[in-house]
Design a protein around this motif. Structure first.
Motif, PDB file in Angstrom:
ATOM      1  N   VAL A 195      32.678  70.294  24.905  1.00  0.00           N
ATOM      2  CA  VAL A 195      32.962  71.726  24.886  1.00  0.00           C
ATOM      3  C   VAL A 195      33.915  72.063  26.025  1.00  0.00           C
ATOM      4  O   VAL A 195      33.610  71.816  27.199  1.00  0.00           O
ATOM      5  CB  VAL A 195      31.661  72.549  25.024  1.00  0.00           C
ATOM      6  N   ASP A 196      35.076  72.609  25.692  1.00  0.00           N
ATOM      7  CA  ASP A 196      36.035  73.030  26.711  1.00  0.00           C
ATOM      8  C   ASP A 196      35.562  74.334  27.358  1.00  0.00           C
ATOM      9  O   ASP A 196      35.196  75.289  26.661  1.00  0.00           O
ATOM     10  CB  ASP A 196      37.416  73.246  26.088  1.00  0.00           C
ATOM     11  N   VAL A 197      35.568  74.374  28.675  1.00  0.00           N
ATOM     12  CA  VAL A 197      35.096  75.565  29.389  1.00  0.00           C
ATOM     13  C   VAL A 197      36.012  75.860  30.571  1.00  0.00           C
ATOM     14  O   VAL A 197      36.767  74.994  31.035  1.00  0.00           O
ATOM     15  CB  VAL A 197      33.646  75.385  29.908  1.00  0.00           C
ATOM     16  N   LEU A 198      35.929  77.074  31.051  1.00  0.00           N
ATOM     17  CA  LEU A 198      36.590  77.476  32.278  1.00  0.00           C
ATOM     18  C   LEU A 198      35.508  77.763  33.308  1.00  0.00           C
ATOM     19  O   LEU A 198      34.576  78.535  33.044  1.00  0.00           O
ATOM     20  CB  LEU A 198      37.448  78.715  32.047  1.00  0.00           C
ATOM     21  N   CYS A 199      35.598  77.130  34.468  1.00  0.00           N
ATOM     22  CA  CYS A 199      34.596  77.300  35.522  1.00  0.00           C
ATOM     23  C   CYS A 199      35.246  77.854  36.784  1.00  0.00           C
ATOM     24  O   CYS A 199      36.441  77.653  37.030  1.00  0.00           O
ATOM     25  CB  CYS A 199      33.938  75.962  35.862  1.00  0.00           C
ATOM     26  N   MET A 200      34.443  78.530  37.581  1.00  0.00           N
ATOM     27  CA  MET A 200      34.844  78.859  38.942  1.00  0.00           C
ATOM     28  C   MET A 200      34.240  77.785  39.836  1.00  0.00           C
ATOM     29  O   MET A 200      33.013  77.657  39.927  1.00  0.00           O
ATOM     30  CB  MET A 200      34.357  80.242  39.339  1.00  0.00           C
ATOM     31  N   ALA A 201      35.105  77.001  40.472  1.00  0.00           N
ATOM     32  CA  ALA A 201      34.644  75.839  41.227  1.00  0.00           C
ATOM     33  C   ALA A 201      35.302  75.782  42.596  1.00  0.00           C
ATOM     34  O   ALA A 201      36.391  76.332  42.808  1.00  0.00           O
ATOM     35  CB  ALA A 201      34.956  74.561  40.448  1.00  0.00           C
ATOM     36  N   CYS A 202      34.626  75.098  43.516  1.00  0.00           N
ATOM     37  CA  CYS A 202      35.241  74.813  44.816  1.00  0.00           C
ATOM     38  C   CYS A 202      35.218  73.310  45.046  1.00  0.00           C
ATOM     39  O   CYS A 202      34.334  72.607  44.555  1.00  0.00           O
ATOM     40  CB  CYS A 202      34.545  75.563  45.946  1.00  0.00           C
ATOM     41  N   GLU A 203      36.190  72.828  45.778  1.00  0.00           N
ATOM     42  CA  GLU A 203      36.360  71.388  45.971  1.00  0.00           C
ATOM     43  C   GLU A 203      35.814  70.883  47.297  1.00  0.00           C
ATOM     44  O   GLU A 203      35.720  69.683  47.518  1.00  0.00           O
ATOM     45  CB  GLU A 203      37.849  71.016  45.866  1.00  0.00           C
ATOM     46  N   ASP A 204      35.441  71.796  48.189  1.00  0.00           N
ATOM     47  CA  ASP A 204      34.884  71.385  49.471  1.00  0.00           C
ATOM     48  C   ASP A 204      34.129  72.561  50.085  1.00  0.00           C
ATOM     49  O   ASP A 204      34.026  73.638  49.490  1.00  0.00           O
ATOM     50  CB  ASP A 204      35.977  70.878  50.420  1.00  0.00           C
ATOM     51  N   SER A 205      33.634  72.369  51.289  1.00  0.00           N
ATOM     52  CA  SER A 205      32.764  73.353  51.915  1.00  0.00           C
ATOM     53  C   SER A 205      33.474  74.616  52.377  1.00  0.00           C
ATOM     54  O   SER A 205      32.823  75.547  52.857  1.00  0.00           O
ATOM     55  CB  SER A 205      32.027  72.728  53.102  1.00  0.00           C
ATOM     56  N   CYS A 212      34.643  76.654  50.408  1.00  0.00           N
ATOM     57  CA  CYS A 212      34.270  77.638  49.366  1.00  0.00           C
ATOM     58  C   CYS A 212      35.477  78.403  48.833  1.00  0.00           C
ATOM     59  O   CYS A 212      35.385  79.597  48.528  1.00  0.00           O
ATOM     60  CB  CYS A 212      33.219  78.621  49.880  1.00  0.00           C
ATOM     61  N   ASP A 213      36.576  77.710  48.694  1.00  0.00           N
ATOM     62  CA  ASP A 213      37.775  78.322  48.113  1.00  0.00           C
ATOM     63  C   ASP A 213      37.687  78.193  46.589  1.00  0.00           C
ATOM     64  O   ASP A 213      38.219  77.258  45.986  1.00  0.00           O
ATOM     65  CB  ASP A 213      39.027  77.618  48.647  1.00  0.00           C
ATOM     66  N   PHE A 214      36.998  79.146  45.968  1.00  0.00           N
ATOM     67  CA  PHE A 214      36.743  79.076  44.530  1.00  0.00           C
ATOM     68  C   PHE A 214      38.015  79.375  43.737  1.00  0.00           C
ATOM     69  O   PHE A 214      38.741  80.329  44.031  1.00  0.00           O
ATOM     70  CB  PHE A 214      35.639  80.061  44.134  1.00  0.00           C
ATOM     71  N   LYS A 215      38.239  78.565  42.707  1.00  0.00           N
ATOM     72  CA  LYS A 215      39.370  78.756  41.815  1.00  0.00           C
ATOM     73  C   LYS A 215      38.945  78.460  40.385  1.00  0.00           C
ATOM     74  O   LYS A 215      38.023  77.672  40.159  1.00  0.00           O
ATOM     75  CB  LYS A 215      40.519  77.822  42.212  1.00  0.00           C
ATOM     76  N   PRO A 216      39.597  79.084  39.402  1.00  0.00           N
ATOM     77  CA  PRO A 216      39.296  78.753  38.006  1.00  0.00           C
ATOM     78  C   PRO A 216      39.775  77.343  37.691  1.00  0.00           C
ATOM     79  O   PRO A 216      40.904  76.964  38.023  1.00  0.00           O
ATOM     80  CB  PRO A 216      40.063  79.812  37.218  1.00  0.00           C
ATOM     81  N   VAL A 217      38.902  76.554  37.065  1.00  0.00           N
ATOM     82  CA  VAL A 217      39.207  75.155  36.756  1.00  0.00           C
ATOM     83  C   VAL A 217      38.784  74.867  35.315  1.00  0.00           C
ATOM     84  O   VAL A 217      37.674  75.212  34.902  1.00  0.00           O
ATOM     85  CB  VAL A 217      38.452  74.199  37.709  1.00  0.00           C
ATOM     86  N   LYS A 218      39.656  74.213  34.562  1.00  0.00           N
ATOM     87  CA  LYS A 218      39.294  73.789  33.215  1.00  0.00           C
ATOM     88  C   LYS A 218      38.423  72.544  33.300  1.00  0.00           C
ATOM     89  O   LYS A 218      38.794  71.562  33.957  1.00  0.00           O
ATOM     90  CB  LYS A 218      40.555  73.506  32.393  1.00  0.00           C
TER      91      LYS A 218
END
Length: 292
Positions: free
Chosen positions: A7-17, A19-25
């Motif tokens: 299932v393809d989704v769009l998430c709000m994710a951060c890559e490290d501590s 907490c710089d959240f960005k939309p990620v497929k």
């Protein structure tokens, strides 16, 4: 029906501590025979989301796995189900709380206490072991509710009545269950007097739930500055913990105190408000826990 396609989704994710959240497929596992696919409408933001995203709990043996997608207050609409699903149907309003799997076989699971199962898998930042919380690709860690769609085993889905505002449902699955459990564990009734220490998100939810159960409710706060807010939430009484007269007037009057303060404090100061045999439940994790 079950599907072989992720299932393809769009998430709000951060890559490290940071907490710089960005939309990620991203992708979630294909809908399995016992899975429910939710079109997400709302997800509450819990303070523990921040703790995990910022890796605050690494020192306690719970390091964050990145990319991190928090969220355990999910509310949405079911748009597909596997062929073995019986609990949910397409079109139902559905929620997911703090867990997405457990062993389903131990004493705690069989008693309905899956949250106490040693094999419980949290909604985000944990690894699947049974296939019921599988990720895509396999071998990853669970991704939470900051997402456009969510796949969950039907056992860990919660059907939300359509009469209940969907935008309000998420917090009930977190602060709601946190406050409700001690009330049920210690058997509050309409004759009970319940004290709620702290008037944040947990405290406000606790006042509402205790009133819904028919209890007399006292909000316990440092001063009367929040008296109007407490009474607007449903409190019958407000106790100022820094006022000796206020504390004395409520001495030995309460059957249960639920203490929501998350930082170190003198929790023993509230013991005098309890009737003989009354209980104080400490919910906040802080240094005082060691003494408690």
């Amino acid at each position: 029906m079950a599907s072989s396609a992720p299932v393809d989704v769009l998430c709000m994710a951060c890559e490290d501590s940071s907490c710089d959240f960005k939309p990620v497929k991203m992708q979630r596992r294909p809908v399995g025979p016992e899975d429910v696919l939710i079109d997400m409408k709302y997800c509450g933001v819990c303070h523990s989301d921040l703790h995990v995203a910022a890796n605050h709990w690494a020192g306690g043996g719970m390091p964050t796995k990145y990319a991190c997608v928090p969220g355990h207050e999910l509310a949405g609409v079911c748009i597909a189900i596997g062929e073995k699903v019986t609990k949910v149907k397409v079109g139902d309003h559905v929620g997911v709380g703090c867990m997405v799997d457990s062993c389903l076989e131990c004493k705690e699971c069989l008693a309905g206490n899956e949250q106490k199962c040693r094999k419980m898998v949290q909604t985000y930042n944990q690894e699947d072991w049974s296939g019921r919380a599988a990720t895509y690709p396999q071998g990853g860690h669970t991704l939470g509710g900051y997402t456009s769609k969510f796949v969950v085993h039907e056992k860990f889905s919660i059907v939300i009545p359509k009469s209940y505002p969907l935008e309000c449902a998420g917090p009930v699955l977190c602060s709601g269950i946190t406050m409700y459990e001690p009330m049920k564990t210690f058997g509050v009734t309409k004759d009970s007097h319940v004290g709620i220490v702290g008037l944040g998100g947990l405290g406000g939810m606790g006042i509402k739930l205790a009133k819904a159960l028919g209890c007399k409710v006292s909000a316990i706060t440092r001063s009367l500055a929040k008296e109007k807010m407490a009474k607007d939430l449903g409190a019958d009484n407000v106790v100022a913990s820094t006022d000796d007269k206020s504390m004395l007037a409520n001495k030995k009057s309460m059957d249960l105190i639920i203490n929501t303060i998350p930082s170190g404090h003198n929790w023993g100061a509230y013991q005098g408000l309890l009737k003989k045999g009354g209980k104080q439940v400490l919910l906040g994790i802080h240094s005082g826990f060691a003494a408690a």
